[in-house]
Design an enzyme around this catalytic site. Structure first.
Site, short mmCIF file in Angstrom:
data_model
loop_
_atom_site.label_atom_id
_atom_site.label_comp_id
_atom_site.label_asym_id
_atom_site.label_seq_id
_atom_site.Cartn_x
_atom_site.Cartn_y
_atom_site.Cartn_z
N ASP A 59 -8.40 2.46 -2.34
CA ASP A 59 -7.36 1.43 -2.23
C ASP A 59 -7.88 0.28 -1.34
O ASP A 59 -8.76 0.49 -0.51
CB ASP A 59 -6.11 2.06 -1.59
N ASP B 112 -5.32 -2.50 -5.97
CA ASP B 112 -5.08 -3.73 -5.23
C ASP B 112 -6.39 -4.40 -4.77
O ASP B 112 -6.36 -5.41 -4.07
CB ASP B 112 -4.12 -3.52 -4.04
N HIS C 46 -6.42 -1.02 1.09
CA HIS C 46 -6.01 -0.81 2.48
C HIS C 46 -6.55 0.52 3.02
O HIS C 46 -6.59 1.52 2.29
CB HIS C 46 -4.48 -0.83 2.59
N HIS D 282 -0.92 6.03 3.44
CA HIS D 282 -0.61 5.57 4.80
C HIS D 282 0.26 6.57 5.57
O HIS D 282 0.49 6.38 6.77
CB HIS D 282 0.10 4.22 4.77
#
Ligand code: OKP
Ligand code: ZN
Length: 352
Positions: free
Chosen positions: A205, A294, A207, A169
């Protein structure tokens, strides 16, 4: 596979993050990396190494993807935070005010004399606490990423930067989503600088890798691909849609494959196959895989339903590309399962 693990990761240990109007315990905890290391040792997979390297080389590698002002901000952030008020030494730094890019008159170019302003200028959420050990842990994480890239440049089939905090991120000049320096992007750039003309980044991931996308968005030499929860409903919300395909020379070199919350492995796997075909068509000579666990069914903050054995299948599918590969450890918050799932992925890939 060389596994370069960050010996300083536990220096970064946030207390609380902002969630729905209150402070809740951080999900991104040191035990995450410890469980992966323990699972690797228990299963005898991978050759574990501590990172090494001249500080100056590492700083140069970081500066290839992050802005100088941002790097200086991060390196000094803790001292500046404590200088605001000595009582701040007892609490983590969190931003609470942000400039909006679209509003005329919001200035981020001048001297932001109050640290609270700089903290907002260089971040995009209030979920990423910064503390005394953040820079040391994060800088050593970047060292792991550079070491992993160099191992692959020296002929290793694969190497893994096992480090936290995660990185995908973090953008050229922003932190957020628990990430401060973008380990995957630093590795991809190090592979470019080491002679690979075209590098692909495949982010798996849960996200969207908004930092990595932003870093390479206008470049054709790094093809960024991300499989993730649809930002229409999932964090980080403001980036990661299917119509973001790159800009300028980078047009066509970003691929987002958003999937609805609740997606199971059979559907996720079809998106992976689409990503792998696109990468094959791009014909890179090296691959970076920022991997989060995740996507697991029991993850407390995510919404896919992958099972532990699915990670073995994913590792095997990634190995099928036949590319020298750098893995970087990203999310995964069902802490005990993260160890098993990460090792399933790496062992599925193989390259003992
Ligand atoms: C970091 B990585 C959801 C809160 C979301 C931020 C999530 C950052 C994920 N209830 N907070 O990509 O795993
Ligand atoms: Zn994640």
């Amino acid at each position: 596979m060389k596994i370069i693990h960050n010996p300083l990761h536990a220096l970064h240990q946030g207390r609380e993050e902002m969630f729905r109007g209150r402070m809740v315990a951080c999900h991104e905890v040191p035990a995450r990396q410890d469980f992966v290391l323990a699972a690797l040792q228990q299963r005898g997979f991978g050759r574990l190494e501590a990172p090494h390297g001249q500080e100056i080389d590492i700083d140069a590698a970081i500066a290839r993807v992050h802005d100088q002002g941002y790097i200086q901000f991060l390196a000094k952030a803790w001292d500046d935070w404590v200088a605001m008020d000595p009582a701040n030494a007892q609490r983590d730094a969190l931003p609470s005010v942000w400039p909006l890019p679209s509003r005329h008159g919001f200035r981020t170019d001048g001297a932001l004399l109050n640290f609270a302003a700089r903290l907002g200028r260089y971040s995009f959420d209030a979920g990423s606490p910064l503390m005394q050990g953040t820079w040391a842990a994060t800088h050593m994480g970047a060292t792991c990423a550079v070491n992993a890239a160099r191992a692959v440049l020296a002929g290793e089939r694969a190497a893994c930067a096992l480090t936290r905090p995660p990185g995908h991120h973090a953008g050229p000049d922003f932190f957020g989503g628990y990430c401060f320096l973008n380990n995957g992007a630093i590795a991809a750039q190090a592979l470019r600088d080491g002679g690979h003309a075209k590098v692909a980044v495949l982010d798996i991931d849960y996200h969207h890798g908004n930092g990595t996308q932003t870093i390479f968005y206008d470049r054709p030499d790094v093809f960024t691909v991300s499989l993730h929860g649809d930002p229409a409903t999932e964090y980080p919300f403001f980036l990661g849609h299917a119509d973001e395909t790159g800009t300028g020379l980078g047009q066509g070199y970003n691929l987002n494959l958003p999937l609805p919350r609740g997606t199971a492995f059979n559907t996720w796997r079809l998106a992976l196959d689409q990503a792998l075909s696109a990468i094959t068509h791009y014909a890179p000579t090296a691959l970076v895989v920022p991997f989060g666990l995740d996507t697991f069914k029991d993850d407390p903050i995510s919404g896919f339903t992958l099972d532990s054995e699915d990670y073995t299948t994913i590792g095997q599918a990634l190995a099928g590309l036949g590319l020298p590969t750098v893995f970087t450890f990203e999310g995964g918050y069902a802490v005990e399962a993260v160890g098993t799932n990460a090792v399933n992925l790496l062992e599925g890939f193989g390259a003992h």
